[in-house]
Scaffold this motif. Structure first.
Motif, PDB file in Angstrom:
ATOM      1  N   CYS A  29       0.859  -1.181   0.000  1.00 18.81           N
ATOM      2  CA  CYS A  29       0.000   0.000   0.000  1.00 18.81           C
ATOM      3  C   CYS A  29       0.893   1.228   0.000  1.00 18.81           C
ATOM      4  O   CYS A  29       2.099   1.125   0.202  1.00 18.81           O
ATOM      5  CB  CYS A  29      -0.939   0.013   1.202  1.00 18.81           C
ATOM      6  N   THR A  30       0.291   2.378  -0.246  1.00 21.40           N
ATOM      7  CA  THR A  30       1.022   3.642  -0.243  1.00 21.40           C
ATOM      8  C   THR A  30       0.637   4.414   1.003  1.00 21.40           C
ATOM      9  O   THR A  30      -0.524   4.802   1.166  1.00 21.40           O
ATOM     10  CB  THR A  30       0.705   4.468  -1.500  1.00 21.40           C
ATOM     11  N   GLY A  32      -0.309   7.029   3.568  1.00 22.68           N
ATOM     12  CA  GLY A  32      -0.918   8.332   3.390  1.00 22.68           C
ATOM     13  C   GLY A  32      -1.950   8.378   2.293  1.00 22.68           C
ATOM     14  O   GLY A  32      -2.670   9.378   2.160  1.00 22.68           O
ATOM     15  N   GLU A  33      -2.050   7.303   1.509  1.00 21.19           N
ATOM     16  CA  GLU A  33      -3.050   7.239   0.448  1.00 21.19           C
ATOM     17  C   GLU A  33      -4.050   6.112   0.719  1.00 21.19           C
ATOM     18  O   GLU A  33      -5.230   6.363   0.956  1.00 21.19           O
ATOM     19  CB  GLU A  33      -2.385   7.061  -0.922  1.00 21.19           C
ATOM     20  N   ASP A  34      -3.598   4.871   0.675  1.00 24.94           N
ATOM     21  CA  ASP A  34      -4.515   3.752   0.912  1.00 24.94           C
ATOM     22  C   ASP A  34      -4.139   2.952   2.150  1.00 24.94           C
ATOM     23  O   ASP A  34      -4.607   1.825   2.334  1.00 24.94           O
ATOM     24  CB  ASP A  34      -4.613   2.852  -0.317  1.00 24.94           C
ATOM     25  N   CYS A  35      -3.319   3.516   3.013  1.00 27.25           N
ATOM     26  CA  CYS A  35      -3.064   2.979   4.348  1.00 27.25           C
ATOM     27  C   CYS A  35      -2.467   4.095   5.193  1.00 27.25           C
ATOM     28  O   CYS A  35      -2.046   5.135   4.660  1.00 27.25           O
ATOM     29  CB  CYS A  35      -2.145   1.752   4.326  1.00 27.25           C
ATOM     30  N   ARG A  36      -2.428   3.884   6.491  1.00 24.04           N
ATOM     31  CA  ARG A  36      -1.924   4.906   7.406  1.00 24.04           C
ATOM     32  C   ARG A  36      -1.316   4.207   8.607  1.00 24.04           C
ATOM     33  O   ARG A  36      -1.574   3.020   8.841  1.00 24.04           O
ATOM     34  CB  ARG A  36      -3.062   5.813   7.884  1.00 24.04           C
ATOM     35  N   GLN A 204       2.666  11.332  10.667  1.00 25.53           N
ATOM     36  CA  GLN A 204       1.433  12.086  10.441  1.00 25.53           C
ATOM     37  C   GLN A 204       0.601  12.024  11.714  1.00 25.53           C
ATOM     38  O   GLN A 204       0.108  10.961  12.089  1.00 25.53           O
ATOM     39  CB  GLN A 204       0.643  11.496   9.261  1.00 25.53           C
ATOM     40  N   PHE A 314      -9.601  16.072   3.000  1.00 23.36           N
ATOM     41  CA  PHE A 314     -10.099  15.042   2.088  1.00 23.36           C
ATOM     42  C   PHE A 314     -11.282  15.633   1.334  1.00 23.36           C
ATOM     43  O   PHE A 314     -12.187  16.198   1.944  1.00 23.36           O
ATOM     44  CB  PHE A 314     -10.533  13.788   2.847  1.00 23.36           C
TER      45      PHE A 314
END
Length: 329
Positions: A29-30, A32-36, A204, A314
């Motif tokens: 996953c990336t 900050g985009e599709d995971c955190r 973040q 968002f």
């Protein structure tokens, strides 16, 4: 701004030096985009909880890093968990169900809080443990050698958990190590001199997971499942609601929701949050007062603010078609 400086300073920690134990990013996953990163290792030696920055993204006694997916639908689609370093499989579990931890299943989880997972031994006393994986997804066996980047299984919802994520624990000679601040577990604040990550990961301190439109205020279970979004709404939808899903909020943060449409601003809502919460959602909107919603483009924007600085944003757009077009579809 203070927050921007914090983000920059903690993302610039030096990576592991040559010869150090080095970790690769463990998910497909990336960030900050599709995971955190939902939670970090707890650095408070007492009954409280702080992450390595002295922030609130941890809980008492948390012994790893939680890499979270936005929704259950992402878990169901399948997100691979990968070995963070070369090693040998020391143990696995693969049969626990994917479900939220509740009082009703507490006894079945007791002693198996990690859920399905894998433990890797890397030599020189280093271990990594991968928890909460999807039932039936683990594809390695005890004694098997793996290389960094090899697929171990998939992110799941097994064990003691309330959201789909990978819990990654790092240990040296049996002691917990925070890969973001490996030299100072038990204290926090100043930027760490180094990390164990081959490529340093940014910090973040909370933000927006997602947002969407609905014809009524959705339940939190629908938000978490990823089924709350109804866009595009019908021209005769009884209400136009914009919702936002956030994480890592602190008491005193402000969450702002706005919607603009063909006629200009339709919704403007701001709320000062009273509690520090791992996850939350808020919604705002307008009821349809006869007639129909004007056809055209609508944009909803959610902003999470802390001390006046924007922590996360968002936006979601949709098009409401003319009533005649909607009827013909």
């Amino acid at each position: 701004m203070r927050l921007a400086a914090l983000l920059t300073s903690f993302s610039l920690a030096a990576p592991a030096a040559a010869g150090d134990f080095v970790l690769q990013f463990p998910l497909d996953c990336t960030l900050g985009e599709d995971c955190r990163i939902q939670q970090f290792t707890d650095h408070d030696p007492g009954s409280g909880a702080t992450d390595f920055t002295c922030g609130t993204l941890s809980y008492d006694g948390h012994k790893g890093t939680d890499f979270a997916l936005p929704y259950l639908t992402d878990m169901q689609a399948g997100v691979a968990v990968r070995a963070a370093a070369d090693g040998v499989v020391r143990g696995t579990r693969n049969s626990m169900p994917d479900q939220y931890a509740t009082a009703q299943n507490e006894a079945a989880i007791d002693g198996k809080e990690c859920g399905n997972g894998v433990v890797l031994s890397h030599g020189s006393g280093w271990e990594t443990q991968y928890c909460h994986m999807k039932r039936g997804s683990v594809r390695v066996e005890s004694g098997q050698k793996v290389r960094a980047g090899d697929v171990l299984g998939e992110v799941g919802l097994s064990g003691r958990t309330q959201f789909p994520h990978l819990h990654l624990s790092v240990r040296k000679d049996g002691e917990v190590v925070d890969p973001f601040a490996p030299d100072r577990l038990g204290s926090c604040g100043s930027p760490p001199a180094r990390t164990l990550w081959a490529e340093p990961l940014p910090y973040q301190p909370g933000g927006l997971i997602g947002a969407g439109f609905a014809s009524a205020i959705p339940g939190f279970d629908a938000i978490q499942a990823g089924t709350a979004g109804e866009a595009p709404l019908a021209a005769d939808a009884p209400a136009l609601v914009f919702w936002a899903y956030a994480y890592g909020s602190q008491a005193g943060d402000r969450l702002e929701l706005s919607v603009t449409g063909p006629g200009g601003e339709l919704v403007s809502h701001g709320e000062t949050l009273e509690r520090t919460q791992a996850q939350l959602f808020r919604a705002a909107g307008r009821r349809l007062r006869g007639g129909q919603w004007p056809a055209g483009s609508y944009t909803g924007t959610a902003r999470l603010l802390r001390d006046g600085a924007e922590v996360g944003r968002f936006s979601r757009a949709m098009v409401i078609p003319p009533a005649a077009d909607a009827a013909s579809q």
